[in-house]
Design a protein around this motif. Structure first.
Motif, PDB file in Angstrom:
ATOM      1  N   MET A 103     -32.274  12.862  66.293  1.00  0.00           N
ATOM      2  CA  MET A 103     -31.763  11.950  67.285  1.00  0.00           C
ATOM      3  C   MET A 103     -32.905  11.568  68.222  1.00  0.00           C
ATOM      4  SD  MET A 103     -28.750  12.533  70.132  1.00  0.00           S
ATOM      5  CE  MET A 103     -27.568  13.097  68.939  1.00  0.00           C
ATOM      6  N   ALA A 104     -33.081  10.313  68.440  1.00  0.00           N
ATOM      7  CA  ALA A 104     -34.172   9.831  69.285  1.00  0.00           C
ATOM      8  C   ALA A 104     -33.665   9.561  70.696  1.00  0.00           C
ATOM      9  CB  ALA A 104     -34.749   8.555  68.691  1.00  0.00           C
ATOM     10  N   PRO A 106     -19.613   2.514  67.134  1.00  0.00           N
ATOM     11  CA  PRO A 106     -19.187   3.805  67.683  1.00  0.00           C
ATOM     12  C   PRO A 106     -19.138   4.955  66.680  1.00  0.00           C
ATOM     13  CG  PRO A 106     -17.355   2.266  67.601  1.00  0.00           C
ATOM     14  CD  PRO A 106     -18.576   1.499  67.229  1.00  0.00           C
ATOM     15  N   LEU A 107     -19.028   4.676  65.409  1.00  0.00           N
ATOM     16  CA  LEU A 107     -18.937   5.756  64.428  1.00  0.00           C
ATOM     17  C   LEU A 107     -20.297   6.272  63.973  1.00  0.00           C
ATOM     18  CD1 LEU A 107     -15.963   4.508  62.225  1.00  0.00           C
ATOM     19  CD2 LEU A 107     -15.928   6.123  64.136  1.00  0.00           C
ATOM     20  N   ASN A 108     -21.327   5.456  64.088  1.00  0.00           N
ATOM     21  CA  ASN A 108     -22.639   5.844  63.564  1.00  0.00           C
ATOM     22  C   ASN A 108     -23.766   5.832  64.577  1.00  0.00           C
ATOM     23  OD1 ASN A 108     -21.812   6.082  60.740  1.00  0.00           O
ATOM     24  ND2 ASN A 108     -21.422   3.883  60.902  1.00  0.00           N
ATOM     25  N   GLN A 109     -23.501   5.370  65.769  1.00  0.00           N
ATOM     26  CA  GLN A 109     -24.538   5.211  66.767  1.00  0.00           C
ATOM     27  C   GLN A 109     -24.755   6.513  67.533  1.00  0.00           C
ATOM     28  OE1 GLN A 109     -24.078   1.471  68.791  1.00  0.00           O
ATOM     29  NE2 GLN A 109     -24.724   2.403  70.713  1.00  0.00           N
ATOM     30  N   GLU A 110     -26.003   6.960  67.609  1.00  0.00           N
ATOM     31  CA  GLU A 110     -26.318   8.227  68.278  1.00  0.00           C
ATOM     32  C   GLU A 110     -26.306   8.118  69.790  1.00  0.00           C
ATOM     33  OE1 GLU A 110     -29.813  10.212  66.791  1.00  0.00           O
ATOM     34  OE2 GLU A 110     -29.595   9.199  64.871  1.00  0.00           O
ATOM     35  N   ARG A 111     -26.683   7.011  70.340  1.00  0.00           N
ATOM     36  CA  ARG A 111     -26.820   6.801  71.777  1.00  0.00           C
ATOM     37  C   ARG A 111     -25.725   5.879  72.296  1.00  0.00           C
ATOM     38  NH1 ARG A 111     -28.385  10.177  73.420  1.00  0.00           N
ATOM     39  NH2 ARG A 111     -30.060  11.368  72.607  1.00  0.00           N
ATOM     40  N   ALA A 112     -25.532   5.869  73.601  1.00  0.00           N
ATOM     41  CA  ALA A 112     -24.538   4.998  74.231  1.00  0.00           C
ATOM     42  C   ALA A 112     -24.960   3.526  74.187  1.00  0.00           C
ATOM     43  CB  ALA A 112     -24.325   5.420  75.679  1.00  0.00           C
ATOM     44  N   TRP A 113     -26.247   3.278  74.135  1.00  0.00           N
ATOM     45  CA  TRP A 113     -26.773   1.915  74.014  1.00  0.00           C
ATOM     46  C   TRP A 113     -27.440   1.747  72.669  1.00  0.00           C
ATOM     47  CZ3 TRP A 113     -26.122  -2.103  77.391  1.00  0.00           C
ATOM     48  CH2 TRP A 113     -25.559  -1.777  78.623  1.00  0.00           C
ATOM     49  N   PRO A 114     -27.340   0.562  72.055  1.00  0.00           N
ATOM     50  CA  PRO A 114     -26.844  -0.719  72.545  1.00  0.00           C
ATOM     51  C   PRO A 114     -25.317  -0.785  72.582  1.00  0.00           C
ATOM     52  CG  PRO A 114     -27.622  -0.978  70.298  1.00  0.00           C
ATOM     53  CD  PRO A 114     -27.915   0.445  70.712  1.00  0.00           C
ATOM     54  N   ARG A 115     -24.809  -1.789  73.348  1.00  0.00           N
ATOM     55  CA  ARG A 115     -23.374  -1.952  73.562  1.00  0.00           C
ATOM     56  C   ARG A 115     -22.970  -3.407  73.361  1.00  0.00           C
ATOM     57  NH1 ARG A 115     -21.613   2.688  75.669  1.00  0.00           N
ATOM     58  NH2 ARG A 115     -19.738   1.973  76.715  1.00  0.00           N
ATOM     59  N   ARG A 148     -37.718  13.023  76.621  1.00  0.00           N
ATOM     60  CA  ARG A 148     -36.930  11.790  76.505  1.00  0.00           C
ATOM     61  C   ARG A 148     -35.570  12.067  75.881  1.00  0.00           C
ATOM     62  NH1 ARG A 148     -37.961   8.183  73.312  1.00  0.00           N
ATOM     63  NH2 ARG A 148     -39.472   9.200  71.943  1.00  0.00           N
ATOM     64  N   LEU A 149     -35.536  12.957  74.902  1.00  0.00           N
ATOM     65  CA  LEU A 149     -34.268  13.313  74.260  1.00  0.00           C
ATOM     66  C   LEU A 149     -33.336  13.996  75.256  1.00  0.00           C
ATOM     67  CD1 LEU A 149     -32.475  13.487  71.768  1.00  0.00           C
ATOM     68  CD2 LEU A 149     -33.652  15.609  71.179  1.00  0.00           C
ATOM     69  N   ARG A 150     -33.854  14.967  75.999  1.00  0.00           N
ATOM     70  CA  ARG A 150     -33.040  15.657  77.004  1.00  0.00           C
ATOM     71  C   ARG A 150     -32.530  14.672  78.055  1.00  0.00           C
ATOM     72  NH1 ARG A 150     -36.690  21.065  78.254  1.00  0.00           N
ATOM     73  NH2 ARG A 150     -36.529  21.997  76.171  1.00  0.00           N
ATOM     74  N   ALA A 151     -33.415  13.790  78.505  1.00  0.00           N
ATOM     75  CA  ALA A 151     -33.035  12.804  79.515  1.00  0.00           C
ATOM     76  C   ALA A 151     -31.984  11.841  78.975  1.00  0.00           C
ATOM     77  CB  ALA A 151     -34.275  12.041  79.978  1.00  0.00           C
ATOM     78  N   SER A 152     -32.128  11.430  77.737  1.00  0.00           N
ATOM     79  CA  SER A 152     -31.164  10.513  77.126  1.00  0.00           C
ATOM     80  C   SER A 152     -29.807  11.185  76.960  1.00  0.00           C
ATOM     81  CB  SER A 152     -31.692  10.023  75.775  1.00  0.00           C
ATOM     82  OG  SER A 152     -32.918   9.328  75.963  1.00  0.00           O
ATOM     83  N   ASN A 153     -29.805  12.448  76.580  1.00  0.00           N
ATOM     84  CA  ASN A 153     -28.539  13.190  76.482  1.00  0.00           C
ATOM     85  C   ASN A 153     -27.880  13.306  77.849  1.00  0.00           C
ATOM     86  OD1 ASN A 153     -28.749  13.583  73.714  1.00  0.00           O
ATOM     87  ND2 ASN A 153     -29.775  15.547  73.922  1.00  0.00           N
ATOM     88  N   TYR A 154     -28.674  13.544  78.878  1.00  0.00           N
ATOM     89  CA  TYR A 154     -28.169  13.624  80.250  1.00  0.00           C
ATOM     90  C   TYR A 154     -27.533  12.295  80.657  1.00  0.00           C
ATOM     91  CZ  TYR A 154     -28.713  13.236  85.364  1.00  0.00           C
ATOM     92  OH  TYR A 154     -28.515  13.001  86.699  1.00  0.00           O
ATOM     93  N   ILE A 155     -28.233  11.193  80.421  1.00  0.00           N
ATOM     94  CA  ILE A 155     -27.726   9.870  80.810  1.00  0.00           C
ATOM     95  C   ILE A 155     -26.457   9.535  80.053  1.00  0.00           C
ATOM     96  CG2 ILE A 155     -28.234   7.392  80.602  1.00  0.00           C
ATOM     97  CD1 ILE A 155     -31.122   8.130  81.483  1.00  0.00           C
ATOM     98  N   ASP A 156     -26.462   9.720  78.737  1.00  0.00           N
ATOM     99  CA  ASP A 156     -25.263   9.407  77.956  1.00  0.00           C
ATOM    100  C   ASP A 156     -24.096  10.299  78.354  1.00  0.00           C
ATOM    101  OD1 ASP A 156     -26.675   7.447  76.636  1.00  0.00           O
ATOM    102  OD2 ASP A 156     -26.826   8.537  74.740  1.00  0.00           O
ATOM    103  N   GLY A 157     -24.363  11.574  78.551  1.00  0.00           N
ATOM    104  CA  GLY A 157     -23.294  12.501  78.894  1.00  0.00           C
ATOM    105  C   GLY A 157     -22.694  12.235  80.257  1.00  0.00           C
ATOM    106  N   LEU A 158     -23.524  11.876  81.216  1.00  0.00           N
ATOM    107  CA  LEU A 158     -23.048  11.691  82.587  1.00  0.00           C
ATOM    108  C   LEU A 158     -22.517  10.287  82.849  1.00  0.00           C
ATOM    109  CD1 LEU A 158     -22.733  13.104  85.309  1.00  0.00           C
ATOM    110  CD2 LEU A 158     -25.066  12.417  85.864  1.00  0.00           C
ATOM    111  N   TYR A 159     -23.094   9.287  82.193  1.00  0.00           N
ATOM    112  CA  TYR A 159     -22.774   7.906  82.554  1.00  0.00           C
ATOM    113  C   TYR A 159     -22.046   7.084  81.495  1.00  0.00           C
ATOM    114  CZ  TYR A 159     -25.935   8.839  86.427  1.00  0.00           C
ATOM    115  OH  TYR A 159     -26.523   9.376  87.541  1.00  0.00           O
TER     116      TYR A 159
END
Length: 163
Positions: A1-2, A54-63, A32-43
């Motif tokens: 996961m990037a 939504p079924l295959n995307q690892e990150r919250a963005w793109p939307r 960057r991975l830890r920070a991205s997990n923090y951002i996605d998890g919190l926001y």
């Protein structure tokens, strides 16, 4: 996961802003991975729009469906502010390893402590120990603000009668 952004862009951001990572900090990709997990998890629950895939995307963005200041964000774009928010969180994580991921328990929380004439009273939290312990970074909040739904604290019902 990037994570959001790239290592090269993260390094450029650090340099542009006059920051350096401590020598013992984890690799930029890990930060960057830890920070991205923090951002996605919190926001993510407050981000405008929905995940593009939504079924295959690892990150919250793109939307899809995200509109910022009356401008539609293309569904294949991660806005630069999202990357920069991840860089700010990654810097904090590099300086404070593990700080983005908190564990909390309200058991045994001190409300008041008195020793002889010295007395300490703590502000009351929300009752949600994890939320009270979660780090909120002003640099991250500021960068993400245009991409977030407003927080609704209560429900109002109005009734208007004309006649």
């Amino acid at each position: 996961m990037a994570g959001y952004g790239t290592d090269a862009a993260f390094q450029a951001w650090l340099t542009e802003n006059g920051h350096t990572l401590p020598a013992a900090a984890p690799l930029p990709a890990i930060l960057r991975l830890r920070a991205s997990n923090y951002i996605d998890g919190l926001y993510e629950a407050r981000f405008l729009g929905d995940r593009t895939d939504p079924l295959n995307q690892e990150r919250a963005w793109p939307r899809t469906g995200a509109v910022v200041q009356k401008v539609a964000v293309p569904s294949d774009v991660i806005p630069p502010a999202i990357d920069k928010a991840a860089y700010a969180a990654a810097l904090f994580e590099g300086q404070n390893p593990g700080a983005l991921f908190v564990s909390a328990s309200s058991a045994g929380a001190i409300k008041r402590e008195k020793v002889d004439v010295l007395e300490t009273e703590y502000f009351q939290g929300t009752g949600d120990a994890a939320a009270d312990a979660t780090i909120k970074l002003s640099a991250v909040e500021g960068l993400l603000a245009p991409f977030l739904r407003p927080i609704v604290t209560g429900v109002s019902l109005g009734l208007w009668a004309v006649g």
